[in-house]
Design a protein around this motif. Structure first.
Motif, PDB file in Angstrom:
ATOM      1  N   UNK A 150       0.785  -0.949  -0.098  1.00 23.10           N
ATOM      2  CA  UNK A 150      -0.140  -0.123  -0.310  1.00 23.10           C
ATOM      3  C   UNK A 150       0.559   1.145   0.373  1.00 23.10           C
ATOM      4  N   UNK A 151       0.829   1.682  -1.402  1.00 21.63           N
ATOM      5  CA  UNK A 151       1.861   3.308  -1.266  1.00 21.63           C
ATOM      6  C   UNK A 151       0.906   3.901  -0.822  1.00 21.63           C
ATOM      7  N   UNK A 152       2.070   5.762  -0.537  1.00 20.59           N
ATOM      8  CA  UNK A 152       1.799   6.536   0.349  1.00 20.59           C
ATOM      9  C   UNK A 152       0.804   7.797  -0.684  1.00 20.59           C
ATOM     10  N   UNK A 153       1.025   7.314  -2.243  1.00 18.54           N
ATOM     11  CA  UNK A 153       0.123   7.468  -2.985  1.00 18.54           C
ATOM     12  C   UNK A 153      -1.843   7.201  -2.945  1.00 18.54           C
ATOM     13  N   UNK A 154      -1.408   6.541  -2.556  1.00 19.10           N
ATOM     14  CA  UNK A 154      -3.187   5.941  -2.722  1.00 19.10           C
ATOM     15  C   UNK A 154      -3.002   4.725  -3.151  1.00 19.10           C
ATOM     16  N   UNK A 156      -1.644   0.398  -4.908  1.00 21.45           N
ATOM     17  CA  UNK A 156      -1.101   0.035  -4.991  1.00 21.45           C
ATOM     18  C   UNK A 156      -0.760  -1.326  -5.562  1.00 21.45           C
ATOM     19  N   UNK A 157       0.036  -2.372  -5.180  1.00 21.52           N
ATOM     20  CA  UNK A 157      -0.184  -3.089  -5.853  1.00 21.52           C
ATOM     21  C   UNK A 157       0.133  -4.892  -5.047  1.00 21.52           C
ATOM     22  N   UNK A 158      -0.374  -5.790  -6.024  1.00 21.33           N
ATOM     23  CA  UNK A 158      -0.946  -6.982  -5.318  1.00 21.33           C
ATOM     24  C   UNK A 158      -0.093  -8.167  -6.210  1.00 21.33           C
ATOM     25  N   UNK A 159       0.862  -8.763  -5.651  1.00 19.43           N
ATOM     26  CA  UNK A 159       2.199  -9.745  -6.005  1.00 19.43           C
ATOM     27  C   UNK A 159       0.689 -11.320  -5.819  1.00 19.43           C
ATOM     28  N   UNK A 169      -1.074  -6.820  -9.886  1.00 21.94           N
ATOM     29  CA  UNK A 169      -1.895  -6.278 -10.480  1.00 21.94           C
ATOM     30  C   UNK A 169      -2.165  -5.090 -10.015  1.00 21.94           C
ATOM     31  N   UNK A 170      -2.590  -4.057 -10.220  1.00 23.81           N
ATOM     32  CA  UNK A 170      -1.682  -3.129  -9.467  1.00 23.81           C
ATOM     33  C   UNK A 170      -3.736  -2.244  -9.257  1.00 23.81           C
ATOM     34  N   UNK A 171      -3.651  -0.966  -8.832  1.00 21.04           N
ATOM     35  CA  UNK A 171      -5.056  -0.259  -8.508  1.00 21.04           C
ATOM     36  C   UNK A 171      -4.938   1.168  -7.486  1.00 21.04           C
ATOM     37  N   UNK A 172      -6.272   0.907  -6.682  1.00 19.38           N
ATOM     38  CA  UNK A 172      -5.808   1.694  -6.082  1.00 19.38           C
ATOM     39  C   UNK A 172      -6.532   1.188  -4.434  1.00 19.38           C
ATOM     40  N   UNK A 182     -10.143  -1.194   0.862  1.00 17.59           N
ATOM     41  CA  UNK A 182     -10.542  -1.356  -0.464  1.00 17.59           C
ATOM     42  C   UNK A 182      -9.631  -1.516  -1.435  1.00 17.59           C
ATOM     43  N   UNK A 183      -9.380  -2.025  -2.116  1.00 17.06           N
ATOM     44  CA  UNK A 183      -9.392  -2.005  -3.240  1.00 17.06           C
ATOM     45  C   UNK A 183      -9.732  -2.032  -4.070  1.00 17.06           C
ATOM     46  N   UNK A 184      -8.742  -1.396  -5.099  1.00 19.64           N
ATOM     47  CA  UNK A 184      -9.785  -1.341  -6.269  1.00 19.64           C
ATOM     48  C   UNK A 184      -9.199  -1.374  -7.817  1.00 19.64           C
TER      49      UNK A 184
END
Length: 237
Positions: A150-154, A156-159, A169-172, A182-184
């Motif tokens: 979970x990055x500070x800029x909102x 994320x990266x899910x491996x 996968x990436x998203x917010x 929530x992960x979108x």
């Protein structure tokens, strides 16, 4: 001869200025919870007073719950303590806790100070701020899920790791209300993953730990994570 003397004089003045800057106290500015413009403004004001500043996004010690100034007992100019506190207050961050430390971190033995600052002066009791969640989490019983960042800029990266390949996968991510996360995914019209956030204490052979746990809530056939999936991040106390 005159040119040589002038050159030597300029060199000596430059050397003095450089050594003087190098000997200025360093303020370690913990800005994890601050908005970038306010962090930059405070950094600029401290530098204007001749202080070296090293800003970071490190986690706070678990005992720090309000605006705090820590300082080394080896400060060459003790008056810099009050100067730093005054600058912080003028920038909207009054210091409520000030103390000397001599162990637990390498810089305590140097000519240094540290500022731990919250936007409202104090961490809300019994809850989490969004910045507390910006970490790397390791998957436990997550099936294909290996790691969540979970990055500070909102973002994320899910491996995800399958038999044949590793997928990222990436998203917010959104933290609207405690204790839900929530992960979108990118280009998705809705949240793809929901987690419940919890905190607990644990201990291993090295030390005690503060654990942040993300328990999956919406396990289903369209979700590559196992129903008992939990992502965990630990901080040593």
């Amino acid at each position: 001869m005159t040119r040589i003397i002038i050159t030597c004089f300029v060199f000596l003045v430059f050397t003095f200025l450089v050594s003087g800057c190098a000997n200025n106290p360093t303020v370690h500015l913990y800005g994890k919870y601050l908005e970038e413009p306010k962090l930059q403004a405070l950094t600029g004001k401290l530098k204007e007073q001749g202080l070296n500043v090293e800003a970071n996004n490190f986690d706070f010690p678990t005992t720090v719950n309000s605006n705090t100034l820590l300082y080394s007992l080896l400060l060459r100019s003790p008056d810099v303590i009050d100067k730093t506190a005054s600058i912080a207050e003028l920038e909207g961050f009054p210091i409520t806790n000030m103390q000397a430390l001599t162990q637990g971190n390498h810089w305590y033995t140097k000519d240094s100070l540290a500022l731990f600052l919250f936007p409202d002066g104090r961490k809300p009791k019994g809850t989490l701020l969004a910045q507390d969640l910006t970490n790397t989490y390791k998957g436990k019983s997550c099936g294909d899920g290996q790691r969540l960042i979970l990055n500070k800029n909102g973002t994320y990266q899910l491996t995800l790791k399958t038999i044949n390949k590793v997928i990222s996968t990436k998203g917010h991510w959104k933290f609207r209300q405690f204790p839900y996360l929530e992960l979108q995914e990118l280009n998705s019209p809705y949240a793809n993953y929901y987690f419940e956030i919890s905190q607990t204490k644990s201990e291993d052979k090295v030390s005690k730990l503060n654990l942040t746990q993300l328990q999956l809530l919406n396990a289903n056939s369209a979700n590559p994570l196992a129903s008992e999936c939990m992502f965990i991040h630990g901080i040593r106390i």
